[in-house]
Design an enzyme around this catalytic site. Structure first.
Site, PDB file in Angstrom:
ATOM      1  N   ARG A  87     -19.482 -45.977 -25.519  1.00  0.00           N
ATOM      2  CA  ARG A  87     -19.178 -45.784 -24.097  1.00  0.00           C
ATOM      3  C   ARG A  87     -17.691 -45.484 -23.934  1.00  0.00           C
ATOM      4  O   ARG A  87     -16.831 -46.201 -24.453  1.00  0.00           O
ATOM      5  CB  ARG A  87     -19.557 -47.032 -23.301  1.00  0.00           C
ATOM      6  N   ARG A 156     -14.371 -54.389 -17.528  1.00  0.00           N
ATOM      7  CA  ARG A 156     -15.040 -53.144 -17.894  1.00  0.00           C
ATOM      8  C   ARG A 156     -14.387 -51.955 -17.179  1.00  0.00           C
ATOM      9  O   ARG A 156     -13.390 -52.089 -16.457  1.00  0.00           O
ATOM     10  CB  ARG A 156     -16.526 -53.218 -17.529  1.00  0.00           C
ATOM     11  N   LYS A 219     -18.469 -60.368 -19.026  1.00  0.00           N
ATOM     12  CA  LYS A 219     -17.927 -59.110 -18.513  1.00  0.00           C
ATOM     13  C   LYS A 219     -17.442 -59.270 -17.078  1.00  0.00           C
ATOM     14  O   LYS A 219     -17.902 -60.140 -16.335  1.00  0.00           O
ATOM     15  CB  LYS A 219     -18.985 -58.011 -18.582  1.00  0.00           C
ATOM     16  N   LYS A 221     -16.351 -56.749 -13.668  1.00  0.00           N
ATOM     17  CA  LYS A 221     -16.417 -55.389 -13.158  1.00  0.00           C
ATOM     18  C   LYS A 221     -15.574 -55.236 -11.892  1.00  0.00           C
ATOM     19  O   LYS A 221     -15.666 -56.046 -10.975  1.00  0.00           O
ATOM     20  CB  LYS A 221     -17.871 -54.999 -12.877  1.00  0.00           C
ATOM     21  N   CYS A 434     -31.837 -46.834 -15.607  1.00  0.00           N
ATOM     22  CA  CYS A 434     -31.068 -47.145 -16.813  1.00  0.00           C
ATOM     23  C   CYS A 434     -31.684 -46.420 -17.996  1.00  0.00           C
ATOM     24  O   CYS A 434     -32.760 -45.824 -17.905  1.00  0.00           O
ATOM     25  CB  CYS A 434     -31.049 -48.652 -17.041  1.00  0.00           C
ATOM     26  N   CYS A 440     -32.148 -48.948 -25.996  1.00  0.00           N
ATOM     27  CA  CYS A 440     -31.606 -50.236 -25.554  1.00  0.00           C
ATOM     28  C   CYS A 440     -32.420 -51.385 -26.144  1.00  0.00           C
ATOM     29  O   CYS A 440     -33.642 -51.450 -25.973  1.00  0.00           O
ATOM     30  CB  CYS A 440     -31.598 -50.327 -24.031  1.00  0.00           C
ATOM     31  N   CYS A 479     -35.379 -53.775 -17.817  1.00  0.00           N
ATOM     32  CA  CYS A 479     -35.314 -55.229 -17.950  1.00  0.00           C
ATOM     33  C   CYS A 479     -34.660 -55.786 -16.696  1.00  0.00           C
ATOM     34  O   CYS A 479     -34.247 -55.025 -15.819  1.00  0.00           O
ATOM     35  CB  CYS A 479     -34.537 -55.613 -19.216  1.00  0.00           C
ATOM     36  N   CYS A 483     -28.734 -52.859 -14.731  1.00  0.00           N
ATOM     37  CA  CYS A 483     -27.718 -51.849 -15.029  1.00  0.00           C
ATOM     38  C   CYS A 483     -27.696 -50.691 -14.039  1.00  0.00           C
ATOM     39  O   CYS A 483     -26.677 -50.024 -13.904  1.00  0.00           O
ATOM     40  CB  CYS A 483     -27.922 -51.310 -16.458  1.00  0.00           C
TER      41      CYS A 483
END
Length: 568
Positions: A87, A156, A219, A221, A434, A440, A479, A483
């Site tokens: 990424r 991130r 994380k 954001k 996603c 994934c 899931c 995302c």
């Protein structure tokens, strides 16, 4: 970032009480681990050390395998078909033509001839083999790009609203987004040593003056929103900054904290949360605010239970008033009263847009953000002569920005010749998914590969009810992790098992309200039956210009979820 000296968290005193990931980070030698040695192991396509796999996320890299062939390879007693996702760090989604051409070259050579635009305004390379990791990262370096902190327990990629109609303000806020991104990434030289081959230099200065050896609990954001557009879903951010401007330019930011989409399917104590509005800061105090907010999460976030380590849980455990006061103490100033603002859209403007500087901007629809070889060919041809920039949108589309009027016809001809008409339906304009299967490792069900087929069937229901041109936000994930920010959508599906999903309805069209779970673990037939019933009611009973989610809440068809503290 500056060093904070009043940390409540002391790794040397409490290490035994922490979770395994905290101990792993503390012993990693500031994210070095044994990554360099693992890259040299040619016996396996993987990085051998489980700890290194986790540490590489801080470097912007996920180890994955092709799940389409996992079972067959197991039967043949072969290791999984390991590959990696990389990424890119791309603050605000702004990309120059020269950077685009490098990304294109690397994708063709090392990334399976595909690139993916993410919901956080950056690129992902998929299908990368271990031997291609260094060539990609070194190629990005030549184009002044990197992958630092694109993943991992740190800040991130920083988002920024993409609104080509407000060129001056956007340029200023996009510049601040990049400054914040550069300011909050880890300072360890591990990235340069492992990927660029620089030598380690001894120093008496702290290697991570802000993060310390254990970085953040999870994380974090950050995103900048420019009203009236909420394309970044600012209330889903750990730290959201809503730009407030007057006729003289940027004044400052309304600050929202504690948003987060992820939840764990088997842990009912986890949940999505909308960010809380806590006040206004002048533009000159932006960096102090960012440091203070992140410092509170660094020092008080849960380091024992990763399921509760996001900032939203810190806020709910400590209380929003306590957290706001602690942020103010660290900033050395109090928040001012939040300024009035209004969000009226969260999608992308299609067709040509003209900004006050006289330049033009064209949005190109990219289904689920996936740039296949045909699309790569189109954008490579454009990049070879484009003098402006490219902007990646949070809706996974691409804006060709800064176009002179005399270049518009040429660009249109290139796009139409290769891609055909790119004006999607109202539903597809506001839909995203996603990646999910096959790459994934967390995916329980299909998402990117399935959504277009499912949208065909939902579009038929809308058309039968004369609603084909009515915009509805529709999001899907493989899931529960969120995302594609599903818990804000008017219609959302999160994967539970192959072909099975949880169905959520009633989110706010502008990202201001969470949706509600209406059915669990259901397949396509049940999904379409439920949607058909609600869409038929919506067609009969809706008020003028009423959005689908608002209708479901107003009529009591679903329980009302809390709105944010949006002021107007």
């Amino acid at each position: 970032m500056s060093q904070t000296t009043d940390r409540s968290f002391d790794i040397s005193q409490s290490l035994d009480d922490l979770g395994p990931d905290e101990r792993m980070k503390e012993s990693s030698d500031f994210l070095r681990g044994t990554i360099a040695e693992g890259l040299l192991d040619r016996i396996t396509g993987a990085v051998p050390s489980e700890h290194d796999v986790k540490l590489m996320k801080f470097h912007g890299i996920y180890q994955q395998d092709d799940r389409d062939v996992r079972d067959e390879r197991r039967r043949q007693k072969l290791e999984p078909a390991f590959q990696f996702m990389i990424r890119v760090r791309l603050p605000g989604g702004v990309c120059t033509p020269s950077q685009w051409l490098m990304l294109d070259e690397l994708a063709r050579r090392h990334g399976g001839e595909t690139l993916r635009v993410t919901t956080r305004q950056t690129f992902q390379f998929h299908w990368v083999l271990k031997g291609s990791l260094r060539p990609i990262i070194q190629g990005l370096h030549e184009a002044l790009l990197d992958t630092v902190a694109a993943c991992g327990d740190d800040s991130r990629g920083v988002m920024c609203t993409v609104d080509p109609r407000s060129s001056t303000l956007h340029a200023e806020v996009a510049s601040l987004a990049k400054q914040v991104s550069d300011h909050v990434i880890p300072k360890t030289r591990a990235y340069h040593e492992i990927w660029y081959g620089t030598q380690r230099i001894a120093s008496s200065a702290p290697e991570e003056p802000f993060y310390g050896p254990t970085y953040l609990p999870r994380k974090f954001k950050i995103g900048f929103a420019l009203p009236p557009s909420n394309d970044i879903d600012v209330f889903s951010q750990d730290l959201g900054l809503i730009a407030i401007a007057d006729d003289n330019g940027l004044e400052g930011f309304n600050v929202v904290i504690g948003g987060g989409m992820g939840r764990t399917d088997k842990d009912p104590s986890t949940y999505p949360r909308l960010a809380s509005l806590i006040g206004f800061v002048p533009a000159e105090n932006l960096m102090a605010c960012v440091e203070a907010v992140m410092g509170v999460q660094r020092d008080y976030g849960n380091r024992k239970n990763r399921q509760h380590a996001r900032f939203k849980y810190t806020i709910d455990n400590k209380g929003i008033d306590w957290v706001r006061e602690e942020i103010e103490r660290r900033m050395g100033m109090s928040f001012a009263k939040a300024r009035a603002f209004e969000f009226t859209s969260n999608g992308d403007p299609y067709g040509w847009q003209k900004s006050p500087d006289g330049l033009f901007h064209r949005t190109v629809y990219i289904e689920n953000g996936r740039l296949n070889l045909r699309a790569l060919d189109v954008f490579r041809e454009i990049a070879q002569s484009h003098s402006g920039s490219f902007r990646l949108t949070p809706n996974q589309n691409i804006i060709i920005s800064g176009v002179q009027e005399n270049q518009r016809k040429k660009l249109d001809s290139i796009i139409l010749k290769q891609l055909g008409p790119d004006q999607p339906s109202a539903l597809r304009q506001n839909a995203m998914a996603c990646v999910a299967l096959p790459t994934c490792g967390l995916a329980m069900a299909e998402s990117e590969r399935y959504l277009p087929e499912l949208l065909d069937k939902v579009e038929a229901i809308l058309a039968a009810n004369n609603l084909a041109n009515v915009p509805i936000t529709f999001r899907m994930t493989g899931c529960p992790n969120g995302c594609s920010r599903p818990y804000l959508a008017e219609i959302a599906l999160t994967g539970r098992a192959p072909g099975k999903y949880n169905l959520y309805l009633g989110g706010g069209f502008h990202g201001q309200r969470l949706n509600r779970l209406v059915a669990e673990n259901i397949g396509e037939e049940a999904i379409l039956n439920i949607l058909s019933a609600h869409i038929e009611s919506y067609a009969r009973e809706r008020e003028t210009n009423e959005h689908f989610g608002d209708f479901l809440v107003r009529t009591g068809k679903i329980e009302n979820a809390a709105n944010t503290g949006t002021s107007k």
